[in-house]
Design an enzyme around this catalytic site. Structure first.
Site, PDB file in Angstrom:
ATOM      1  N   LYS A 200      -3.201  61.157  53.054  1.00 13.01           N
ATOM      2  CA  LYS A 200      -3.779  60.929  54.385  1.00 13.01           C
ATOM      3  C   LYS A 200      -3.275  61.943  55.403  1.00 13.01           C
ATOM      4  O   LYS A 200      -4.016  62.385  56.272  1.00 13.01           O
ATOM      5  CB  LYS A 200      -3.475  59.510  54.881  1.00 13.01           C
ATOM      6  CG  LYS A 200      -4.386  58.467  54.269  1.00 13.01           C
ATOM      7  CD  LYS A 200      -4.364  57.207  55.121  1.00 13.01           C
ATOM      8  CE  LYS A 200      -5.357  56.180  54.557  1.00 13.01           C
ATOM      9  NZ  LYS A 200      -5.293  54.893  55.230  1.00 13.01           N
TER      10      LYS A 200
ATOM     11  N   LYS B  51     -11.439  58.621  44.775  1.00 10.07           N
ATOM     12  CA  LYS B  51     -11.808  57.198  44.821  1.00 10.07           C
ATOM     13  C   LYS B  51     -12.827  56.947  45.936  1.00 10.07           C
ATOM     14  O   LYS B  51     -12.884  57.690  46.925  1.00 10.07           O
ATOM     15  CB  LYS B  51     -10.573  56.324  44.990  1.00 10.07           C
ATOM     16  CG  LYS B  51      -9.907  56.487  46.311  1.00 10.07           C
ATOM     17  CD  LYS B  51      -8.898  55.392  46.609  1.00 10.07           C
ATOM     18  CE  LYS B  51      -8.454  55.587  48.049  1.00 10.07           C
ATOM     19  NZ  LYS B  51      -7.771  54.559  48.679  1.00 10.07           N
TER      20      LYS B  51
ATOM     21  N   LYS C 272     -13.327  53.875  52.283  1.00 15.27           N
ATOM     22  CA  LYS C 272     -14.052  53.501  53.486  1.00 15.27           C
ATOM     23  C   LYS C 272     -13.803  54.483  54.628  1.00 15.27           C
ATOM     24  O   LYS C 272     -14.498  54.452  55.626  1.00 15.27           O
ATOM     25  CB  LYS C 272     -13.797  52.061  53.899  1.00 15.27           C
ATOM     26  CG  LYS C 272     -12.373  51.588  54.035  1.00 15.27           C
ATOM     27  CD  LYS C 272     -12.409  50.088  54.387  1.00 15.27           C
ATOM     28  CE  LYS C 272     -11.230  49.312  53.874  1.00 15.27           C
ATOM     29  NZ  LYS C 272      -9.958  49.629  54.490  1.00 15.27           N
TER      30      LYS C 272
END
Ligand code: TYM
Length: 328
Positions: free
Chosen positions: A113, A195, A198
Site C-alpha cells: 500500500k 488480487k 476494492k
C-alpha cells in the site's frame, strides 16, 4: 463452551465477490456454531484519506451487505468499530507494550500500500495491524475467518497477544486464523496476478456486489483470459481462466470438474457468457435483498450491536488496565 469468532470489513471502496466468497460467506455459515461479532471497521478505513460524506454512506452500505448476505442480527453482533472506544484504547496499549517497529515493517500489505512513498503515508497505515489485533483480542476470540491477505495480520495479532501474556499473565486468548482454501484469494478480472481489490484504480478489476447487472456482465466479458481455448483448470498455465472457473464454481455451487465437463469442445466466449448469466442471477438475488434493507433499521442494528460488544470489550480493557498499572 461456545467459541467466539470475530471478523470485519473496511467500509471503503466497493465490496466485491472476493470479500463475499473469501470472508462474508464463511461468516454466514459459522453463525450457527459460534458466538459471532462482525464489525464495520471504520477506523481502519481512515488510515487513507476518506471523504466524510462517502465514509458515512459506506458504513451503512457495508452493514447492509452483511445483512443481505445472511448475517442475522438476532444471533450475531454487528457493530461499528468507532462506537466501541475500547478498540483504540487497546490498540494504543498494544502499540506501547507489545508491538515493535520491526514487526510492522514486515507486513506485506503495508509495503504494497505504501509503495515507494513510505515516509509520506499516515502513521495509522503503518500501525493498522495493531488496531486489528486489538479488535480481535478484546473479545476472547477463538477463530478469525478471513481471506488469504489477512493471514499475516492475524499471525501478528497472535504474537502481540502472546507477548502481552508473557509480560502480564494470561489476559488474552490467542486466536486461530481460518481461511476457506478455494476462495481465499480471488484475483482481479483485469490481472490474474493481482488480487481483486476494492481499492483498485480500475473498475475492471473487481466484480462489485452492488454493481449494476449489465455492467457486471460486461466486466466478465472483458475479463482477461489466457492463451489457448480449452476450458480446463490449470492455475500455473491458465491463471486467468482458473480464477474465472473459481468464481463460476462459487457463484453456482457447482464443482470445477462439473463446469469443465459442461464446456468441453466450447471456447472462452461461451464460457464467459455462462459465467455472466450465473453471476447476474447471483447478483440480482443479492441486490433484491440488499435494496429491501432500510438505512434506519441498519442504524438501529449497529447501535444495539455496539451496546452488546461494549459490555465484553469493557470487561477486557479493565483487566488490561489493571495489569499495566493504570487502574487501582
Ligand atoms: P478488507 O476490508 O480489505 O477485506 C475484508 C475481507 O475480505 C477478504 N478479501 C478477500 N478474500 C478473497 N479474495 C480477495 N480478493 C479478497 N480481498 C479481500 C479479506 O481477507 C477480509 O477477510 N484488515 C481487514 C479488516 C479487519 C479485520 C479485523 C478482519 C480489521 N480488523 C479483525 C478480521 C479481524 C481488512 O482490511 O479487510
Amino acid at each position: 463452551m461456545i467459541k467466539t469468532i470475530f471478523s470485519g470489513v473496511q467500509p471503503s471502496g466497493n465490496l466485491h465477490v472476493g470479500n463475499y466468497f473469501g470472508a462474508i460467506k464463511q461468516w454466514v455459515e459459522m453463525q450457527n456454531d459460534y458466538q459471532c461479532l462482525f464489525c464495520v471497521v471504520d477506523y481502519h478505513a481512515i488510515t487513507v484519506k476518506q471523504d466524510p460524506e462517502v465514509l458515512r454512506r459506506k458504513i451503512i452500505e457495508t452493514a447492509k451487505i452483511y445483512l443481505a448476505s445472511g448475517i442475522d442480527p438476532e444471533r450475531s453482533i454487528i457493530f461499528q468499530q468507532s462506537d466501541v472506544k475500547e478498540h483504540t484504547e487497546l490498540a494504543w496499549i498494544l502499540n506501547c507494550v507489545s508491538a515493535r517497529m520491526a514487526d510492522l515493517k514486515k507486513m506485506t500489505q503495508f509495503k504494497d500500500k505504501a509503495g515507494e512513498g513510505q515516509d509520506n503515508v499516515s502513521v495509522g497505515l503503518f500501525a493498522y495491524p495493531v488496531l486489528m489485533a486489538a479488535d480481535i483480542l478484546l473479545y476472547n476470540t477463538d477463530v478469525v475467518p478471513v481471506g488469504d491477505d489477512q493471514v499475516q495480520h492475524v499471525e501478528l495479532c497472535r504474537d502481540l497477544g502472546k507477548r502481552f501474556n508473557n509480560l502480564y499473565g494470561e489476559v488474552f486468548k490467542i486466536p486461530e486464523v481460518k481461511i476457506k482454501k478455494e476462495s481465499a484469494r480471488i484475483m482481479g478480472l483485469d490481472d490474474p496476478q493481482k488480487k481483486m481489490s476494492k481499492s483498485a484504480t480500475s473498475e475492471w478489476n473487481y466484480l462489485g456486489l452492488t454493481d449494476e447487472i449489465e455492467k457486471a456482465k460486461k466486466k466478465i466479458m472483458k475479463a482477461v483470459t489466457d492463451s489457448g481455448s480449452e476450458i480446463i483448470y490449470d492455475k500455473a498455465n491458465k491463471p486467468a481462466l482458473a480464477n474465472l472457473l473459481t468464481i463460476y464454481s462459487l457463484a453456482s455451487d457447482r464443482s470445477i470438474k462439473d463446469l469443465e465437463k459442461e464446456f468441453i469442445g466450447k471456447g472462452y466466449g461461451d464460457f464467459k457468457k455462462g459465467l455472466a448469466e450465473t453471476m447476474a442471477t447471483f447478483l440480482i438475488s443479492f441486490q433484491e435483498k440488499y435494496s429491501k434493507i432500510k438505512d434506519n433499521d441498519v442504524k438501529e442494528i449497529l447501535y444495539s450491536g455496539a451496546e452488546k460488544a461494549r459490555i465484553i470489550a469493557q470487561n477486557k480493557i479493565e483487566e488490561v488496565r489493571k495489569k499495566i498499572g493504570v487502574l487501582s
